[in-house]
Design an enzyme around this catalytic site. Structure first.
Site, mmCIF file in Angstrom:
data_model
loop_
_atom_site.group_PDB
_atom_site.id
_atom_site.type_symbol
_atom_site.label_atom_id
_atom_site.label_comp_id
_atom_site.label_asym_id
_atom_site.label_seq_id
_atom_site.Cartn_x
_atom_site.Cartn_y
_atom_site.Cartn_z
ATOM 1 N N SER A 88 0.810 -1.219 0.000
ATOM 2 C CA SER A 88 0.000 0.000 0.000
ATOM 3 C C SER A 88 0.842 1.267 0.000
ATOM 4 C CB SER A 88 -0.927 0.021 1.223
ATOM 5 O OG SER A 88 -0.181 -0.007 2.425
ATOM 6 N N ASP A 235 -0.992 7.841 10.272
ATOM 7 C CA ASP A 235 -1.227 6.641 11.077
ATOM 8 C C ASP A 235 0.076 5.997 11.525
ATOM 9 O OD1 ASP A 235 -0.298 5.671 8.679
ATOM 10 O OD2 ASP A 235 -1.909 4.202 8.395
ATOM 11 N N HIS A 238 1.636 4.857 6.910
ATOM 12 C CA HIS A 238 1.513 5.291 5.526
ATOM 13 C C HIS A 238 1.850 6.777 5.397
ATOM 14 C CE1 HIS A 238 -1.193 1.786 5.873
ATOM 15 N NE2 HIS A 238 -0.782 1.520 4.641
#
Length: 260
Positions: A88, A235, A238
């Protein structure tokens, strides 16, 4: 015979859809990084190619299949000079930063959220090599081997090594920019930080300065005391757009040099 042509407009929709998926799932994915081994025991080791089979609230298996299928189309029909592969963190590049920094280099993004090394190995062995002949591969993988699959640094390093070997088998003449796994969790003394340091110390040895170039850009994302600011990683996993810009600024000179 109709040949698939990934026009700029379609490519823009492709990247935008990935950023939407990533944005919707980032909070859930961060929470899942603390799952126990008992909850993920069914997942194969990081060196065993494994198709995504877990239905997450932030990404269904069907969505993962679709994203993989999109990459297979690119691999079969596009010409790509710089190929980004990963999870991601790779998938989530800020759109404007990507357009400015990497689109002019004829880059493609094969990042899928939640992937560990096992998932990436499976994707490489099931279509995402295709007809591509990239000059440079930008690889970042391994953090989910910790958070989702509860592996040790040594196990995660074995998975990264397997991915690098697969990339070399597919593209023996391509250069690989092997990114160190980025630091995560807020505090510098987090046990997870020590795991990342250990992993990076192992995979750093893969660099041969001929085809594999190991680079650790993590320090650029840290504050002076070693902590991570929420302005850089909201967070603490990321990157935010600001974090992506810092990473791009650090990495782009190396990418351009390796393309020469």
């Amino acid at each position: 015979m109709v040949i698939f042509n990934f026009t700029a407009g379609i490519f823009a929709m492709y990247l935008y859809s990935r950023s939407i998926i990533r944005a919707a799932s980032v909070i859930a994915l961060s929470a899942l990084c603390h799952m126990s081994y008992a909850q993920t025991a069914q997942v194969s080791a990081g060196t065993t190619p494994t198709k995504r089979s877990t239905e997450y609230s932030w990404m269904s298996v069907a969505t993962w299949d679709r994203m993989h299928a999109e990459d297979v189309l690119v691999a079969e029909h596009d010409q790509v000079d710089v190929l980004f592969v990963g999870d991601s963190i790779t998938a989530g590049w800020d759109w404007q930063i990507w357009e400015k920094n990497f689109k002019p280099l004829n880059a493609a993004n094969f990042g899928i959220g939640g992937d560990g090394t096992a998932n990436l190995l499976w994707r490489l062995q099931h279509g995402t090599i295709g007809q591509l002949q990239p000059k440079l591969i930008v690889l970042l993988i391994g953090v989910n081997n910790f958070g989702l699959y509860n592996e040790t640094p040594e196990q995660a390093a074995a998975g990264v090594t397997a991915v690098v070997k697969q990339l070399q088998l597919a593209w023996p003449h391509s250069k690989i920019l092997l990114n160190a796994v980025l630091p995560f969790e807020e505090k510098a003394d987090s046990p997870k930080r020590a795991m990342v340091t250990k992993l990076n110390s192992i995979i750093a040895k893969l660099g041969d300065e001929k085809y594999i170039f190991f680079k650790n850009y993590g320090a650029a994302l840290l504050q002076k005391d070693g902590s991570i600011s929420p302005e850089i990683m909201a967070d603490f996993l990321h990157p935010t757009p600001k974090g992506y810009q810092i990473w791009a600024d650090a990495m782009l000179p190396d990418i351009k040099q390796l393309l020469q």
